[in-house]
Write an enzyme that holds these catalytic residues in place. Sequence first.
Site, PDB file in Angstrom:
ATOM      1  N   LYS A 265      11.236  27.386 102.497  1.00 17.42           N
ATOM      2  CA  LYS A 265      11.504  26.700 101.214  1.00 17.42           C
ATOM      3  C   LYS A 265      11.387  25.700 101.988  1.00 17.42           C
ATOM      4  O   LYS A 265      11.636  25.155 103.184  1.00 17.42           O
ATOM      5  CB  LYS A 265      12.780  26.952 101.061  1.00 17.42           C
ATOM      6  CG  LYS A 265      13.278  27.989 100.121  1.00 17.42           C
ATOM      7  CD  LYS A 265      14.669  28.909  99.267  1.00 17.42           C
ATOM      8  CE  LYS A 265      14.427  29.817  98.621  1.00 17.42           C
ATOM      9  NZ  LYS A 265      13.657  29.707  97.808  1.00 17.42           N
ATOM     10  N   ARG A 339      14.607  40.741  95.686  1.00 13.22           N
ATOM     11  CA  ARG A 339      14.666  42.160  94.969  1.00 13.22           C
ATOM     12  C   ARG A 339      14.240  42.769  95.989  1.00 13.22           C
ATOM     13  O   ARG A 339      14.199  44.557  96.097  1.00 13.22           O
ATOM     14  CB  ARG A 339      13.127  41.850  94.139  1.00 13.22           C
ATOM     15  CG  ARG A 339      11.550  40.999  95.058  1.00 13.22           C
ATOM     16  CD  ARG A 339      10.674  40.450  93.819  1.00 13.22           C
ATOM     17  NE  ARG A 339      11.429  39.368  93.923  1.00 13.22           N
ATOM     18  CZ  ARG A 339      10.268  37.781  92.733  1.00 13.22           C
ATOM     19  NH1 ARG A 339       9.212  38.775  92.342  1.00 13.22           N
ATOM     20  NH2 ARG A 339      10.506  37.869  92.708  1.00 13.22           N
TER      21      ARG A 339
HETATM   22  N1  BES Z   1      17.064  32.940  96.256  1.00  9.97           N
HETATM   23  C1  BES Z   1      16.567  32.679  95.297  1.00  9.97           C
HETATM   24  C2  BES Z   1      15.938  32.588  93.719  1.00  9.97           C
HETATM   25  C3  BES Z   1      16.872  30.916  93.520  1.00  9.97           C
HETATM   26  C4  BES Z   1      16.016  29.721  93.757  1.00  9.97           C
HETATM   27  C5  BES Z   1      17.911  31.076  92.623  1.00  9.97           C
HETATM   28  C6  BES Z   1      16.899  28.677  93.555  1.00  9.97           C
HETATM   29  C7  BES Z   1      18.152  29.241  92.663  1.00  9.97           C
HETATM   30  C8  BES Z   1      17.356  28.447  92.734  1.00  9.97           C
HETATM   31  C9  BES Z   1      14.624  33.112  95.195  1.00  9.97           C
HETATM   32  O1  BES Z   1      14.956  34.591  96.849  1.00  9.97           O
HETATM   33  C10 BES Z   1      13.669  32.891  95.430  1.00  9.97           C
HETATM   34  O2  BES Z   1      13.441  32.270  96.586  1.00  9.97           O
HETATM   35  N2  BES Z   1      12.630  32.965  94.700  1.00  9.97           N
HETATM   36  C11 BES Z   1      11.735  32.954  94.722  1.00  9.97           C
HETATM   37  C12 BES Z   1      10.933  34.018  93.942  1.00  9.97           C
HETATM   38  C13 BES Z   1       9.381  33.545  94.101  1.00  9.97           C
HETATM   39  C14 BES Z   1       8.866  33.414  94.891  1.00  9.97           C
HETATM   40  C15 BES Z   1       7.857  34.123  93.392  1.00  9.97           C
HETATM   41  C16 BES Z   1      11.413  31.487  92.902  1.00  9.97           C
HETATM   42  O3  BES Z   1      12.107  31.909  92.694  1.00  9.97           O
HETATM   43  O4  BES Z   1      10.799  30.928  93.870  1.00  9.97           O
HETATM   44 MN    MN Z   2      14.278  33.375  98.008  1.00 12.68          MN
END
Ligand code: BES
Ligand code: MN
Length: 496
Positions: A265, A339
């Site tokens: 990230k 997931r």
């Molecule tokens: N924990 C995150 C989701 C999230 C992001 C929650 C920002 C709250 C605020 C999750 O694990 C994630 O990183 N999801 C990705 C999925 C994508 C790679 C398809 C996302 O939402 O960017």
């Molecule tokens: Mn994630």
Amino acid sequence: MDFELRPLSRTEAAVADADALIVLWRDADDQDAPSAEDALGVWVQQAVRDGDLARDAGQWLAGHRVHGVRARRVVAVRCGDGAARKVRQAVAAAWGALKGAAPRTVLIQLGAADAAALAAAVLGIAEASYRYTTTLTKPQPRALQRVIVGVADAPSLHEAFEWAVATVHGQELAKEWANRPANHARPVDLARAAQALAGPDVEVEVLGPKEVEKLGMGALLAVARGSHEPLRFIVLRYQGAPKREAPVVLVGKGITFDTGGISLKPAADMDEMKFDMSGAASVLGVFAALPRLRPALNVVGLIPACENMPGGGATKPGDVVRSMSGQTIEVLNTDAEGRLILCDALTYAQRFKPRAIVDVATLTGACVIALGAVRSGLYANDDALAQALLQAGEAALDPCWRMPLDDDYAEALKSNFADVANVGGRPAGSVTAAKFLQRFVGDTPWAHLDIAGTAWKGGKDKGATGRPVPLLLRYLAELGRQGGATRRGRRKGAAA
Ligand code: BES
Ligand code: MN
Ligand code: ZN
């Protein structure tokens, strides 16, 4: 913090002993003709007539050593028509006016309130006065220790009161664990927190990497691989009905920190990914409340817990892993890890032959874009379950909104190298995540709550909200009531 429900008229509230008194004032109260002994009524109406208490909910009037009032500080606060949302807003505003004086005992005079308004007052004062202190060296402890709620008809509100007090307890435990930084809330710490909830009604079992490997949970293992912190798979069981009765299974995403893994990230706000175990925290909160609430049903809680880190052993984009269900998964993006840990927990859930599965997860940024911080995303393969959860959310002021699960959305998850890919691209990102999960529940009634937008607040009020503990506890309390015929006798001496 202790709560007490007390039958009180406004005149009785005026002479009751407390450090501070909050008087909820309905618009209709403007028209009352208070008797001469009703010091509070006379005082507020005078202010209304003088134009010193405007009509919007949350407007307040503070007094010090008001004539005829025993509490040294008194705040009268507008709550509109007395609806639950207005009461919550009013209590929060009144606390804002009082908190500087750090009262230890507060009496909230609600008067003729319904169950929803009472619950809103109890949850509202807890919410407003909550403080996180665990990792501060000079913690300012919560001064407020005792809240008395004065109502006209206490017996009819008893059940709502018990629910609200149990919910405060559960919600505060959820906030505590979600707020703790990742180095103070590792998978092993969550497991210990779960074990601390064991008691006469709650059993806790904790699995480690070896057991999880034996079970074939290749998707959970794939996420945990990049971290030095050992994973935990936590199983909680609450028994409130005969063993043969099918349980509700709650599954909480327990990523104690989400760096994204190799699909790292960006740095901005990455600290907030300590909240990525908010789903797990809400399951812990529910299990903290269940022994107090004692609904007549069985509940299982499952928490897959690990860190998502980059590292020499980490899963790489393109790796194919084998889930416990047998389905292979192409991990195109290691940041779509929630997931992966959930799918193995959903497969594990099948062994309980559940009447329903509800998973709770900070799953997608896309859900934050869709619904913001107001409503959680709700997905369900069963209309009755969806309806029950929607209603519970409304009643508990912890609302959610149903989202679609059309099979056409699953097209995006097709892979040339495995049975399914773990991401589907940017369009409908919250929906495709839910479609991924759906592959692992078969025909079992299942719902998924995406709490990415509702589990915590960012910015200057950064902190966990404890949602969706109120929604879940309302849903479970309602199910328990419906199954009342099989209600197990309450243990002697146990609190009602
Ligand atoms: N924990 C995150 C989701 C999230 C992001 C929650 C920002 C709250 C605020 C999750 O694990 C994630 O990183 N999801 C990705 C999925 C994508 C790679 C398809 C996302 O939402 O960017
Ligand atoms: Mn994630
Ligand atoms: Zn995550």
